[in-house]
Design an enzyme around this catalytic site. Structure first.
Site, PDB file in Angstrom:
ATOM      1  N   ASN A 162       0.816  -1.222   0.000  1.00  0.00           N
ATOM      2  CA  ASN A 162       0.000   0.000   0.000  1.00  0.00           C
ATOM      3  C   ASN A 162       0.851   1.275   0.000  1.00  0.00           C
ATOM      4  O   ASN A 162       0.342   2.354   0.246  1.00  0.00           O
ATOM      5  CB  ASN A 162      -0.970  -0.002   1.190  1.00  0.00           C
ATOM      6  CG  ASN A 162      -0.260  -0.096   2.517  1.00  0.00           C
ATOM      7  OD1 ASN A 162       0.966  -0.160   2.578  1.00  0.00           O
ATOM      8  ND2 ASN A 162      -1.018  -0.110   3.596  1.00  0.00           N
ATOM      9  N   HIS A 163       2.134   1.153  -0.255  1.00  0.00           N
ATOM     10  CA  HIS A 163       2.993   2.346  -0.264  1.00  0.00           C
ATOM     11  C   HIS A 163       2.789   3.155  -1.553  1.00  0.00           C
ATOM     12  O   HIS A 163       2.555   2.592  -2.618  1.00  0.00           O
ATOM     13  CB  HIS A 163       4.457   1.941  -0.106  1.00  0.00           C
ATOM     14  CG  HIS A 163       4.721   1.347   1.239  1.00  0.00           C
ATOM     15  ND1 HIS A 163       5.817   0.575   1.517  1.00  0.00           N
ATOM     16  CD2 HIS A 163       4.002   1.417   2.383  1.00  0.00           C
ATOM     17  CE1 HIS A 163       5.763   0.201   2.784  1.00  0.00           C
ATOM     18  NE2 HIS A 163       4.673   0.691   3.332  1.00  0.00           N
TER      19      HIS A 163
ATOM     20  N   HIS B 288      -4.727   5.848  11.194  1.00  0.00           N
ATOM     21  CA  HIS B 288      -3.628   6.062  10.240  1.00  0.00           C
ATOM     22  C   HIS B 288      -4.059   5.996   8.784  1.00  0.00           C
ATOM     23  O   HIS B 288      -3.325   6.405   7.899  1.00  0.00           O
ATOM     24  CB  HIS B 288      -2.504   5.070  10.491  1.00  0.00           C
ATOM     25  CG  HIS B 288      -2.682   3.727   9.804  1.00  0.00           C
ATOM     26  ND1 HIS B 288      -3.805   2.951   9.945  1.00  0.00           N
ATOM     27  CD2 HIS B 288      -1.858   3.051   8.959  1.00  0.00           C
ATOM     28  CE1 HIS B 288      -3.657   1.854   9.228  1.00  0.00           C
ATOM     29  NE2 HIS B 288      -2.499   1.873   8.617  1.00  0.00           N
TER      30      HIS B 288
ATOM     31  N   HIS C  84       4.120   7.786   1.370  1.00  0.00           N
ATOM     32  CA  HIS C  84       3.814   6.733   2.349  1.00  0.00           C
ATOM     33  C   HIS C  84       4.761   5.562   2.129  1.00  0.00           C
ATOM     34  O   HIS C  84       4.677   4.863   1.115  1.00  0.00           O
ATOM     35  CB  HIS C  84       2.350   6.278   2.160  1.00  0.00           C
ATOM     36  CG  HIS C  84       1.956   5.139   3.041  1.00  0.00           C
ATOM     37  ND1 HIS C  84       1.088   4.160   2.653  1.00  0.00           N
ATOM     38  CD2 HIS C  84       2.320   4.817   4.300  1.00  0.00           C
ATOM     39  CE1 HIS C  84       0.928   3.295   3.633  1.00  0.00           C
ATOM     40  NE2 HIS C  84       1.663   3.663   4.640  1.00  0.00           N
TER      41      HIS C  84
ATOM     42  N   HIS D  76       3.545   5.624  11.750  1.00  0.00           N
ATOM     43  CA  HIS D  76       2.361   4.910  12.237  1.00  0.00           C
ATOM     44  C   HIS D  76       2.606   3.449  12.619  1.00  0.00           C
ATOM     45  O   HIS D  76       1.663   2.723  12.899  1.00  0.00           O
ATOM     46  CB  HIS D  76       1.123   5.121  11.359  1.00  0.00           C
ATOM     47  CG  HIS D  76       1.271   4.901   9.897  1.00  0.00           C
ATOM     48  ND1 HIS D  76       0.770   5.754   8.953  1.00  0.00           N
ATOM     49  CD2 HIS D  76       1.842   3.902   9.219  1.00  0.00           C
ATOM     50  CE1 HIS D  76       1.034   5.289   7.748  1.00  0.00           C
ATOM     51  NE2 HIS D  76       1.672   4.165   7.886  1.00  0.00           N
TER      52      HIS D  76
ATOM     53  N   GLU E 298       1.843  10.344  -3.727  1.00  0.00           N
ATOM     54  CA  GLU E 298       0.625  10.853  -4.343  1.00  0.00           C
ATOM     55  C   GLU E 298       0.685  12.374  -4.497  1.00  0.00           C
ATOM     56  O   GLU E 298       1.170  13.067  -3.605  1.00  0.00           O
ATOM     57  CB  GLU E 298      -0.563  10.466  -3.453  1.00  0.00           C
ATOM     58  CG  GLU E 298      -1.903  10.590  -4.127  1.00  0.00           C
ATOM     59  CD  GLU E 298      -2.962   9.790  -3.370  1.00  0.00           C
ATOM     60  OE1 GLU E 298      -3.267   8.664  -3.800  1.00  0.00           O
ATOM     61  OE2 GLU E 298      -3.470  10.290  -2.356  1.00  0.00           O
TER      62      GLU E 298
END
Lengths: 141, 481
Positions: free
Chosen positions: B200-201, B404, B235, B329, B204
């Protein structure tokens, strides 16, 4: 006998699976292949490189953990996807010696899926069954 | 397992629901979200409530879902004198976190160059499995990164003083000690500084429409000061290095548990007393991995600035690209709270949860001390992210913690069955989001349908008051690992 089966109902952000084998060797090979298949389509990987692996642990279950952990480690440290395994057990299944073949990671060639970060111990299990051996594994993605 | 409503947004599982629970477990969720919490959340958070030295309660944020060890979205505080530390309460991706950058650019200026910009970022920032890093390091330099984090970046031209001042703990956990880290962890991570990773990195590019600025007084203080402003979020985490540190200590702790007479309900919750050689070694090694992750996001931010300079032909100063804040997180931190009327130092484990400090906390940079900490929440790549601000109520109720992200509701394999990566890429393009991804199946796994509704989870923490909405960030460009 199925080699492995992914389980969507557990740890939904990660990759859970059951691995099977008539023998302990077969179980280790199948569990290793399932881990690699989380990262890459194995059909796109040519097994042209070989890694010798020697591991030991105080139980068969911990040895399976070490084995999967090694496959994940080599993905980063040696930049290699491993798809083809030959395993022999020594010292009453507390030690293993393996030849693992695969290919250096090549994003242009390989059908890359997700990065496996680690082998978790969540519900980690290896047991003997009537048909042979079965394991349950959750990989952190 | 039964939970009951304590007050609006707070659900409690009492200690009589599972043998061995030392404290209650609390789930923070709206009426709508509580129904979508999966069974794993209940199993895992009540296991956490059984751990030695846990203080007050085990907690799950509204984005919570089934993980390993702790649930994702799990928070627990342990007494530093007689509590434990557990790698399973931090996660393998130590200091996975998110950074937000603001710019002087507006949508109108960026839109015509969107493809060029995303293609350029995708080219210069390594993504996916096996991505080699932007910075070549020998062992000694890698140890400097472990020790100093973003301070190392500052000394080596990858950061500005302003960056250093705008990161949780300045991106520099001072208790890091590289002698606690294995050669194996070094081997695994030495070539990965400045890589996004996968899963999920993301990196953006987002726009902040004027009507989605909820706190017009606070937004300019966080750098949101013009209509349709362009911002960025990064992220990612500590990559193979952090994953290996966590793996190494999971094994160390599994062995040490017998020595300390500890038992746990889940092997992934292996732990050791915080005040033990093993506990302290892990805390120092975790700090090495956390510093590595802060440096990773910093090096990527540096490369993002260079790419923007190149595409727009303007300097970093003219473009005004600066760090709003950078939050961890997946981490454990020593913090002080009032518990039963007395000040107590605790080790707060946050796994898929963000620190959410209210005003006046000493650990905040001076410019945020009067208003509270910026909280950056990464949503799914289709639905957007949020900028929030921490609150005093979080200090009282959740040990200074909040959510998060969106939180998954669908497994990765189910998501892939629902949509193909290339189709999703096309759909996103039609919706005005230009995305490049290292892996098409990987892209499908991250489809918006696989997540809870970001607006719902944000509204839950806003209504509860553990953090407050400042602005929503709408995606227009994305690169994925």
């Amino acid at each position: 006998m199925k080699k492995y089966e992914y389980d969507d109902s557990v740890a939904i952000g990660d990759c859970a699976y059951h691995a099977f084998g008539q023998t302990l060797e077969e179980l280790f090979v199948n569990a290793g292949l399932a881990a690699t298949e989380c990262m890459v389509d194995p059909d796109t990987v040519d097994a042209d490189q070989e890694q010798e692996i020697e591991l030991s642990a105080d139980s068969e279950s911990n040895l399976l953990y070490e084995w999967l952990e090694e496959i994940v480690y080599l993905k980063d440290a040696e930049d290699i996807f491993l798809t083809d395994f030959q395993i022999e057990f020594l010292d009453g299944n507390k030690k293993l010696r393996a030849k693992a073949r695969g290919e250096k990671i090549n994003p242009q060639k390989h059908g890359i899926k997700a990065d496996v970060k680690a082998v978790t111990m969540y519900r980690f299990d290896l047991k003997k069954t009537e048909e042979g051996w079965e394991a349950f594994i959750v990989l952190d993605l | 397992m039964q939970s009951h409503k304590v007050s609006n947004g707070i659900w409690q599982i009492d200690p009589d629901q599972k043998q061995g629970m030392r404290v209650p477990a609390r789930i923070y969720a709206s009426e709508k979200l509580i129904g979508s919490m999966d069974e794993g959340v209940y199993e895992q958070i009540t296991n956490v409530a059984c751990l030695p030295g846990i203080v007050s309660r085990a907690m799950v944020m509204p984005d919570g879902h089934w993980g390993y060890g702790f649930p994702i979205g799990g928070v627990a505080a342990f007494s530093t004198s007689d509590g434990v530390i557990s790698p399973g309460g931090i996660g393998f991706d130590i200091n996975c976190g998110i950074r937000m950058l603001r710019t002087n650019l507006t949508l109108e200026e960026v839109k015509p160059k969107m493809k060029e910009l995303v293609n350029m970022l995708f080219k210069v920032i390594p993504t996916g499995v096996g991505g080699k890093g932007l910075v070549r390091l020998d062992r000694k330099k890698f140890e400097d990164v472990m020790r100093k984090g973003v301070k190392w970046c500052l000394e080596n031209g990858y950061a500005t003083e302003a960056d250093y001042d705008s990161i949780e703990e300045n991106g520099h956990l001072k208790w890091a000690d590289p002698s606690t880290v294995s050669d194996r962890a070094v081997q695994r991570g030495i070539n990965q500084l400045g890589t996004l990773g996968s899963g999920n990195h993301f990196l953006e590019i987002e726009v902040v429409p004027e009507d989605l600025v909820y706190d017009k007084e606070l937004a300019p203080k966080f750098g949101i000061d013009r209509p349709d402003q362009i911002v960025l979020t990064i992220h990612c985490g500590s990559r193979g290095f952090g994953h290996q540190v966590a793996t190494d200590f999971l094994k160390v702790f599994s062995r040490a548990m017998q020595k300390y007479g500890l038992t746990v309900r889940d092997k992934e919750l292996a732990c050791a007393p915080f005040d033990s050689p093993e506990g302290q070694d892990y805390f120092k090694a975790m700090a090495c991995a956390a510093n590595n992750a802060f440096a990773n996001r910093q090096v990527i931010a540096h490369r993002v600035r260079q790419a923007f300079e190149h595409v727009f032909g303007k300097s970093e100063q003219e473009l005004g690209i600066s760090t709003v804040y950078d939050v961890a997180h997946n981490i454990a931190k020593r913090e002080k709270y009032i518990v039963d009327g007395k000040e107590l130092e605790v080790l707060v484990h946050r796994k898929g949860a963000t620190r959410s400090f209210g005003p006046e906390r000493e650990d905040l940079p001076s410019r945020y001390r009067g208003i509270g900490q910026p909280v950056i929440v990464g949503g799914s790549m289709q639905t957007g992210s949020y900028l929030l601000v921490g609150s005093k109520y979080a200090d009282e109720e959740t040990f200074g913690s909040t959510l998060h992200g969106s939180g998954r509701t669908m497994s990765r394999r189910q998501a892939k069955k629902s949509v193909r990566g290339d189709e999703l890429q096309k759909q996103m393009m039609e919706a005005g989001i230009y995305v490049q991804a290292a892996s098409m199946p990987g892209l499908a796994e991250e489809a918006g349908i696989a997540y809870k509704n970001i607006d719902d989870v944000i509204q839950a923490v806003h209504d509860l008051g553990i953090s407050k909405k400042v602005a929503k960030l709408i995606p227009i460009g994305n690169i994925k690992g």
